[in-house]
Scaffold this motif. Structure first.
Motif, PDB file in Angstrom:
ATOM      1  N   GLU A   9       0.819  -1.231   0.000  1.00 52.58           N
ATOM      2  CA  GLU A   9       0.000   0.000   0.000  1.00 52.58           C
ATOM      3  C   GLU A   9       0.848   1.273   0.000  1.00 52.58           C
ATOM      4  OE1 GLU A   9      -2.770  -0.401   3.148  1.00 52.58           O
ATOM      5  OE2 GLU A   9      -3.821  -2.038   2.137  1.00 52.58           O
ATOM      6  N   ARG A  29      -0.666   4.307  -1.845  1.00 51.50           N
ATOM      7  CA  ARG A  29      -2.139   4.419  -1.811  1.00 51.50           C
ATOM      8  C   ARG A  29      -2.574   5.893  -1.862  1.00 51.50           C
ATOM      9  NH1 ARG A  29      -6.838   1.973   1.356  1.00 51.50           N
ATOM     10  NH2 ARG A  29      -5.446   0.354   2.081  1.00 51.50           N
ATOM     11  N   MET A  53       1.323   0.968  -9.800  1.00 53.08           N
ATOM     12  CA  MET A  53      -0.092   0.582  -9.678  1.00 53.08           C
ATOM     13  C   MET A  53      -0.252  -0.613  -8.737  1.00 53.08           C
ATOM     14  SD  MET A  53      -1.172   1.306 -13.634  1.00 53.08           S
ATOM     15  CE  MET A  53      -2.903   0.861 -13.574  1.00 53.08           C
ATOM     16  N   ARG A  54       0.720  -1.513  -8.737  1.00 51.37           N
ATOM     17  CA  ARG A  54       0.673  -2.643  -7.798  1.00 51.37           C
ATOM     18  C   ARG A  54       0.800  -2.156  -6.352  1.00 51.37           C
ATOM     19  NH1 ARG A  54       0.630  -7.578 -10.095  1.00 51.37           N
ATOM     20  NH2 ARG A  54       1.341  -7.773 -12.234  1.00 51.37           N
ATOM     21  N   GLN A  93      -0.831   0.550  -5.361  1.00 54.19           N
ATOM     22  CA  GLN A  93      -2.070   1.327  -5.140  1.00 54.19           C
ATOM     23  C   GLN A  93      -2.055   2.735  -5.721  1.00 54.19           C
ATOM     24  OE1 GLN A  93      -4.782  -0.245  -3.165  1.00 54.19           O
ATOM     25  NE2 GLN A  93      -3.473  -1.929  -3.817  1.00 54.19           N
ATOM     26  N   CYS A  94      -1.136   3.008  -6.623  1.00 57.57           N
ATOM     27  CA  CYS A  94      -1.094   4.328  -7.268  1.00 57.57           C
ATOM     28  C   CYS A  94      -1.979   4.299  -8.514  1.00 57.57           C
ATOM     29  CB  CYS A  94       0.356   4.591  -7.693  1.00 57.57           C
ATOM     30  SG  CYS A  94       0.726   6.266  -8.198  1.00 57.57           S
ATOM     31  N   ASP A  95      -2.635   5.404  -8.845  1.00 52.81           N
ATOM     32  CA  ASP A  95      -3.272   5.536 -10.153  1.00 52.81           C
ATOM     33  C   ASP A  95      -2.292   6.247 -11.083  1.00 52.81           C
ATOM     34  OD1 ASP A  95      -5.732   4.318  -9.503  1.00 52.81           O
ATOM     35  OD2 ASP A  95      -6.387   6.152  -8.503  1.00 52.81           O
ATOM     36  N   SER A 115      -4.429  -1.828 -16.099  1.00 54.77           N
ATOM     37  CA  SER A 115      -5.569  -1.794 -15.177  1.00 54.77           C
ATOM     38  C   SER A 115      -6.060  -3.198 -14.867  1.00 54.77           C
ATOM     39  CB  SER A 115      -6.713  -0.962 -15.769  1.00 54.77           C
ATOM     40  OG  SER A 115      -6.338   0.372 -15.777  1.00 54.77           O
ATOM     41  N   THR A 151      -3.687  -4.885 -12.354  1.00 59.66           N
ATOM     42  CA  THR A 151      -3.454  -4.298 -11.026  1.00 59.66           C
ATOM     43  C   THR A 151      -4.733  -3.825 -10.324  1.00 59.66           C
ATOM     44  OG1 THR A 151      -3.220  -2.055 -11.901  1.00 59.66           O
ATOM     45  CG2 THR A 151      -1.215  -3.398 -11.832  1.00 59.66           C
ATOM     46  N   ARG A 210      -6.038  -0.980 -10.689  1.00 61.90           N
ATOM     47  CA  ARG A 210      -5.995   0.479 -10.505  1.00 61.90           C
ATOM     48  C   ARG A 210      -6.357   1.188 -11.801  1.00 61.90           C
ATOM     49  NH1 ARG A 210      -6.519   1.415  -5.488  1.00 61.90           N
ATOM     50  NH2 ARG A 210      -6.337   3.578  -6.159  1.00 61.90           N
ATOM     51  N   ARG A 211      -6.633   2.485 -11.704  1.00 66.92           N
ATOM     52  CA  ARG A 211      -6.962   3.264 -12.903  1.00 66.92           C
ATOM     53  C   ARG A 211      -5.696   3.716 -13.624  1.00 66.92           C
ATOM     54  NH1 ARG A 211     -10.460   8.266 -12.308  1.00 66.92           N
ATOM     55  NH2 ARG A 211     -10.560   8.126 -14.563  1.00 66.92           N
ATOM     56  N   CYS A 212      -5.743   3.610 -14.945  1.00 63.27           N
ATOM     57  CA  CYS A 212      -4.648   4.135 -15.774  1.00 63.27           C
ATOM     58  C   CYS A 212      -5.297   4.875 -16.936  1.00 63.27           C
ATOM     59  CB  CYS A 212      -3.791   2.983 -16.294  1.00 63.27           C
ATOM     60  SG  CYS A 212      -2.484   3.542 -17.406  1.00 63.27           S
TER      61      CYS A 212
END
Ligand code: HXC
Ligand code: NAP
Length: 289
Positions: free
Chosen positions: A22, A25, A47-48, A50-52, A71, A74, A76-78
């Motif tokens: 995290e 995050r 992204m793994r 928790q980053c966008d 996406s 992971t 997460r949003r890209c």
């Protein structure tokens, strides 16, 4: 007319966490050149954690495809955004898109670059200018826009991806080496001027990284056992290792680290041969020069 992507980027099969999952995050990264190669994997590793991300470059088809892959792997949003680092207007639009999508940009990774092998006499004036404009001007342009639009008031970390070509004047690399040297100097200036706003500015300099366009272009099939055994750690680097290195640099573990270059090359630049006479002979034999 849209361009067809030449190959599909793949995510890491079995990613092993070194840092807390995290770690990033709630954060957002803006990554130039993030649709391919090393910067695709930097986006993935972020992204793994928790980053966008926002990934930007010229080829929208490739960016869309890579954003979807990232996406899916992971969760997460890209957001893919078309942008040419040589055109300030396109950068401003991309930054506005990033801010309207996410409301923040915590990290800027300047990875967009152009390169090929050429002796100095083989470089047209425009060839030298083109690489300087993508690498050096591009890094300046994107950094200035992201700093002025967001980081000036909120802090952040800028990581410029350079190389070790310039440390010893690598043969056939005067254009890229000059551009990377300019970026490393620019990094110090920006770190000094922007430090008081809570902005750290760093370079990460990869050595030879396997499965990348950079190595495909520069090695021209000359990577063999002898080349690899000449690297102090006896192997090339991986894209995953570059992702983890940049993750460290943006993390709070590196809060004291700014205005400097982290070379991540297994010691390659210390031992890599740099003999123009021999390289020329070898390439003339293969009719490549
Ligand atoms: C000599 C060349 C050349 C070559 C292009 N040029 N390729 N000159 N040898 N192999 C010249 C052209 O003739 C032209 O000059 C000028 O460069 C601009 O070329 P364009 O094709 O019009 O430019 P552009 O479309 O902007 O494309 C830029 C590019 C291209 C760099 C040439 O290859 C590109 O888009 N590359 C992006 C991907 C990439 O390079 N990835 C690798 C990064 S790796 P004239 O005079 O004819 O007009 C990396 C590794 C570092 O940086 C270290 C690894 C160890
Ligand atoms: P790559 O996949 O070719 O990455 C370069 C990226 O830059 C591409 O995604 C390209 O996308 C983008 N780009 C090029 N020109 C652009 C422009 N004008 N505007 C916006 N984006 C542009 O190469 P890589 O090998 O992974 O290299 C990534 C970074 O690592 C580079 O900075 C490189 O110098 C550095 N590096 C690599 C190695 C290595 O072993 N590979 C070693 C040392 C340093 P579009 O074509 O879609 O624009």
């Amino acid at each position: 007319m849209s361009q067809k992507p030449s190959y599909v980027e793949e995510c890491i099969k079995d990613y092993k966490y070194i840092f807390q999952p995290e770690l990033l995050r709630g954060k957002v990264a803006f990554i130039t050149g993030g649709g391919t190669g090393i910067c695709f994997t930097i986006a993935e590793v972020f992204m793994r954690h928790q980053c966008d991300t926002v990934i930007c470059s010229r080829k929208m088809d490739k960016l869309r495809e890579s954003a979807e892959t990232l996406s899916k792997a992971t969760g997460r949003r890209c957001v893919p955004v078309q942008m040419d680092v040589r055109t300030p207007e396109s950068i401003m639009k991309a930054a506005d898109t990033a801010l309207s999508e996410f409301g923040r940009i915590d990290y800027l990774i300047n990875g967009a670059a152009g390169n090929f092998l050429s002796p100095i006499t083989g470089l047209s004036f425009n060839a030298f200018k083109t690489v300087m404009e993508i690498d050096a001007h591009g890094t300046f342009n994107v950094s200035k826009v992201i700093y002025e639009k967001y980081m000036k008031d909120h802090g952040g970390v800028i990581v410029n991806i350079t190389a070790t070509l310039q440390t010893r004047g690598q043969v056939l690399q005067a254009h890229a080496g000059s551009a990377k040297a300019a970026i490393e100097a620019m990094t110090k200036h920006m770190a000094v001027e922007w430090g008081m706003d809570g902005v750290r500015v760093m370079c990460v300099a990869p050595g030879p990284i396997e499965d990348t366009e950079g190595m495909r272009r520069l090695s021209r099939g000359r990577i063999n056992d002898e080349y690899v055994k000449g690297i102090p750690i006896q192997r090339m680097g991986t894209r995953e290792e570059m992702g983890n290195t940049v993750l460290y640099v943006v993390s709070d573990a590196a809060q004291l680290v700014t205005g400097t270059v982290l070379i991540a090359d297994g010691g390659h630049w210390l031992s890599n041969p740099n003999n123009y006479y021999q390289t020329k002979k070898l390439m003339q034999k293969k009719s490549q020069l």
